[in-house]
Design a protein around this motif. Structure first.
Motif, short mmCIF file in Angstrom:
data_model
loop_
_atom_site.label_atom_id
_atom_site.label_comp_id
_atom_site.label_asym_id
_atom_site.label_seq_id
_atom_site.Cartn_x
_atom_site.Cartn_y
_atom_site.Cartn_z
N VAL A 59 23.48 -33.31 7.92
CA VAL A 59 23.63 -32.34 7.67
C VAL A 59 24.20 -32.53 6.32
CG1 VAL A 59 26.57 -31.50 7.68
CG2 VAL A 59 25.49 -32.86 9.49
N GLY A 61 25.50 -28.69 2.73
CA GLY A 61 27.31 -28.13 2.98
C GLY A 61 26.51 -26.82 2.07
N ASN A 62 26.84 -27.64 -0.02
CA ASN A 62 26.31 -26.63 -0.55
C ASN A 62 25.05 -26.85 -1.36
OD1 ASN A 62 27.48 -24.37 -0.25
ND2 ASN A 62 28.62 -24.94 -2.12
N ALA A 63 24.98 -28.31 -0.53
CA ALA A 63 23.65 -28.53 -1.79
C ALA A 63 23.37 -29.10 -3.06
CB ALA A 63 22.68 -28.30 -1.20
N SER A 64 24.85 -29.39 -3.62
CA SER A 64 24.58 -29.29 -4.56
C SER A 64 25.13 -31.21 -5.25
CB SER A 64 26.69 -28.86 -5.24
OG SER A 64 27.12 -29.73 -5.23
N ASN A 65 25.18 -32.05 -4.15
CA ASN A 65 24.90 -33.25 -5.24
C ASN A 65 23.78 -34.15 -4.19
OD1 ASN A 65 26.29 -35.13 -6.57
ND2 ASN A 65 27.04 -36.23 -4.35
N LEU A 80 26.25 -25.94 6.59
CA LEU A 80 27.64 -25.27 7.48
C LEU A 80 27.93 -24.16 6.99
CD1 LEU A 80 29.67 -28.79 8.34
CD2 LEU A 80 27.97 -27.11 9.74
N SER A 125 31.15 -28.31 -0.73
CA SER A 125 31.90 -27.11 0.16
C SER A 125 33.00 -28.30 0.50
CB SER A 125 30.51 -27.33 1.72
OG SER A 125 31.05 -28.44 1.50
N ALA A 129 32.87 -32.41 -0.21
CA ALA A 129 34.01 -32.69 -0.74
C ALA A 129 34.55 -33.69 -0.10
CB ALA A 129 34.83 -32.44 -1.59
N PHE A 131 33.32 -35.85 2.35
CA PHE A 131 32.94 -37.19 1.75
C PHE A 131 32.43 -37.87 0.83
CE2 PHE A 131 28.24 -38.06 2.05
CZ PHE A 131 28.36 -38.57 3.23
N ALA A 134 35.38 -35.67 -3.90
CA ALA A 134 34.61 -35.29 -4.79
C ALA A 134 36.33 -35.05 -5.95
CB ALA A 134 34.14 -33.89 -4.93
N GLY A 135 35.93 -35.08 -7.46
CA GLY A 135 37.32 -35.68 -8.03
C GLY A 135 36.77 -34.72 -9.05
N VAL A 181 32.22 -33.76 8.97
CA VAL A 181 33.31 -32.69 8.92
C VAL A 181 33.66 -31.43 9.35
CG1 VAL A 181 35.20 -32.58 6.72
CG2 VAL A 181 33.89 -34.61 6.73
N ARG A 207 34.59 -27.43 -18.67
CA ARG A 207 32.85 -27.38 -18.58
C ARG A 207 32.35 -26.58 -18.38
NH1 ARG A 207 32.49 -29.66 -12.60
NH2 ARG A 207 34.94 -29.91 -12.27
C1 LIG Z 1 27.18 -27.92 -12.08
C2 LIG Z 1 27.52 -29.28 -11.24
C3 LIG Z 1 29.00 -29.64 -11.91
C4 LIG Z 1 29.74 -30.51 -10.49
N1 LIG Z 1 30.86 -31.40 -11.37
C5 LIG Z 1 31.23 -32.24 -9.83
C6 LIG Z 1 32.35 -32.58 -10.06
O1 LIG Z 1 33.38 -32.41 -11.28
N2 LIG Z 1 32.90 -33.20 -9.61
C7 LIG Z 1 32.63 -33.92 -8.49
O2 LIG Z 1 32.99 -34.54 -8.20
N3 LIG Z 1 31.55 -33.69 -8.39
C8 LIG Z 1 30.82 -32.35 -8.33
N4 LIG Z 1 29.42 -32.32 -8.55
C9 LIG Z 1 29.00 -32.66 -7.22
C10 LIG Z 1 29.36 -31.75 -6.19
O3 LIG Z 1 29.62 -30.08 -6.28
C11 LIG Z 1 29.79 -32.84 -5.37
O4 LIG Z 1 29.83 -34.10 -4.94
C12 LIG Z 1 30.49 -32.13 -4.08
O5 LIG Z 1 31.75 -32.39 -3.11
C13 LIG Z 1 29.30 -32.11 -2.95
O6 LIG Z 1 29.32 -30.96 -1.64
P1 LIG Z 1 28.32 -30.12 -1.70
O7 LIG Z 1 28.76 -29.39 -0.21
O8 LIG Z 1 27.58 -29.70 -2.75
O9 LIG Z 1 27.52 -31.71 -0.14
P2 LIG Z 1 25.42 -31.34 -0.44
O10 LIG Z 1 25.30 -32.07 -1.86
O11 LIG Z 1 25.79 -30.86 1.18
O12 LIG Z 1 25.86 -33.20 0.26
C14 LIG Z 1 26.00 -34.34 0.04
C15 LIG Z 1 26.59 -35.09 0.76
O13 LIG Z 1 27.46 -35.10 1.31
C16 LIG Z 1 27.18 -34.89 3.29
N5 LIG Z 1 28.07 -33.56 4.05
C17 LIG Z 1 27.74 -32.31 3.13
N6 LIG Z 1 28.60 -31.88 3.95
C18 LIG Z 1 29.10 -32.30 5.21
C19 LIG Z 1 30.01 -32.54 6.26
N7 LIG Z 1 30.55 -31.43 6.73
N8 LIG Z 1 30.03 -33.20 7.06
C20 LIG Z 1 29.53 -34.67 6.49
N9 LIG Z 1 29.29 -35.16 5.67
C21 LIG Z 1 28.50 -33.87 5.01
C22 LIG Z 1 25.51 -35.04 2.96
O14 LIG Z 1 24.69 -34.96 4.26
C23 LIG Z 1 25.07 -35.56 1.98
O15 LIG Z 1 24.78 -37.34 1.87
C24 LIG Z 1 28.75 -30.97 -8.86
C25 LIG Z 1 26.94 -30.48 -9.40
C26 LIG Z 1 26.55 -28.99 -10.15
C27 LIG Z 1 25.28 -28.63 -9.68
#
Ligand SMILES: Cc1cc2nc3c(=O)[nH]c(=O)nc-3n(C[C@H](O)[C@H](O)[C@H](O)COP(=O)(O)OP(=O)(O)OC[C@H]3O[C@@H](n4cnc5c(N)ncnc54)[C@H](O)[C@@H]3O)c2cc1C
Length: 297
Positions: A59, A61-65, A80, A125, A129, A131, A134-135, A181, A207
């Protein structure tokens, strides 16, 4: 092999779809199947299907981590981001898993609700966040989430309160129960729109001044080791600018690895490995990745 496009004609599903088109690092091989459900019912149908057919499920979300390896992902991958409604009820903001955290902070601000300002620039997403807990800037998702709806692997849907989510540093219970989630409720406090906006603008400026937001990355690659800052260790080890293929330790923020020229996931992994080895050799500190590394080689 079953054809998921035929099984679920009403869901947007792609076959052998390159994930580099979706990840923040612009890397990652193909998902065997990539689905974009638009309702909770569609998510549930897909989860029931993979359970019955013993198919691997991932699964996003925004694939940012995350870093998706160059070999791609087995089975079904679900993104999602089309499940993205945000509603407000009194001092609560309820956001579906695929809503962006940034949009959620804007909705809170526009309803003069305070508490989410810290997340103004986190590009994930809501599902990601929760999962990851995030902070930023002293705020954490765990301080504001009072409920999350989670679809468990056995197909049941369960509500978890803040305690049940068992938040810790970049951790929540969803990492242990392998649930999905579906939405989260943020309980906020009434505030002043102008003050909330000023705080969000200030954090976004800070930032932008510190982070290489003009280049693809996955945010801070490493967790904060006890008693240290990962970025400072990497800086002090002289690693800023270290490059392998198209991946580089950012010259602007040592904790970030940026994609400067068509870098692959293998390039990212080589840089991560080199950073870990060098920091261990120089300072005796183990750097653990915060970013999730998934998929096949
Ligand atoms: C420029 C930049 C700045 C950032 N700054 C911060 C910051 O200040 N603080 C911080 O904490 N993070 C930061 N991040 C990292 C990231 O944005 C966070 O960790 C964010 O919470 C990840 O969300 P995502 O939807 O991109 O998750 P994804 O990268 O898509 O997934 C991350 C993990 O979460 C799981 N997941 C995603 N959605 C779900 C769901 N609905 N249910 C269950 N599991 C799920 C995935 O399977 C994967 O294991 C940053 C990233 C970038 C690129």
């Amino acid at each position: 092999m079953a054809n998921l496009m035929n099984e679920f004609p009403e869901i947007d599903i792609k076959q052998d779809e390159p994930l580099m088109n979706y990840t923040y690092t612009h890397t990652g091989g193909p998902a065997d199947w990539l689905a974009f459900p638009e309702s909770v019912d569609q998510v549930k149908q897909l989860v029931d299907y993979v359970r019955e057919h013993e198919m691997p499920l991932t699964v996003l979300g925004n694939a940012s981590n995350l870093i998706v390896r160059d070999g791609g992902i087995d089975g079904l991958t679900i993104i999602l981001t089309r499940l993205n409604k945000i509603t407000v009820k009194d001092n609560q903001v309820i956001a579906q898993a695929g809503a962006s955290y940034i949009d959620t902070t804007i909705v809170a601000r526009d309803h003069s609700l305070t508490g989410l300002e810290f997340a103004a620039g986190i590009p994930g997403s809501i599902g990601g966040a929760v999962f990851m807990n995030a902070g930023a800037y002293g705020g954490e998702t765990q301080f504001v989430v009072t409920d999350a709806t989670v679809l468990l692997p056995d197909g049941t849907i369960k509500h978890f309160d803040n305690q049940g989510l068992d938040f810790g540093y970049r951790h929540s219970s969803v990492q242990d129960n392998h649930g999905i989630v579906l939405d989260a409720t943020f309980t906020l406090k009434p505030g002043k729109h102008d003050e909330i906006k000023a705080k969000m603008d200030d954090l976004n400026e800070r930032r932008a001044a510190k982070q290489p937001l003009d280049l693809p990355s996955c945010g801070s690659v490493f967790k904060r080791p006890k008693g240290y800052f990962a970025g400072k260790l990497i800086h002090d080890a002289g690693l800023q600018g270290y490059t392998h293929g198209g991946a580089q330790v950012s010259t602007k923020h040592a904790g970030f690895i940026v994609n400067i020229d068509h870098g692959t996931a293998n390039d990212y992994l080589a840089v991560i490995h080199h950073v870990q080895e060098t920091v261990k050799a120089k300072f005796g500190v183990d750097l653990e990745t915060e970013v999730r590394i998934i998929g096949r080689d």
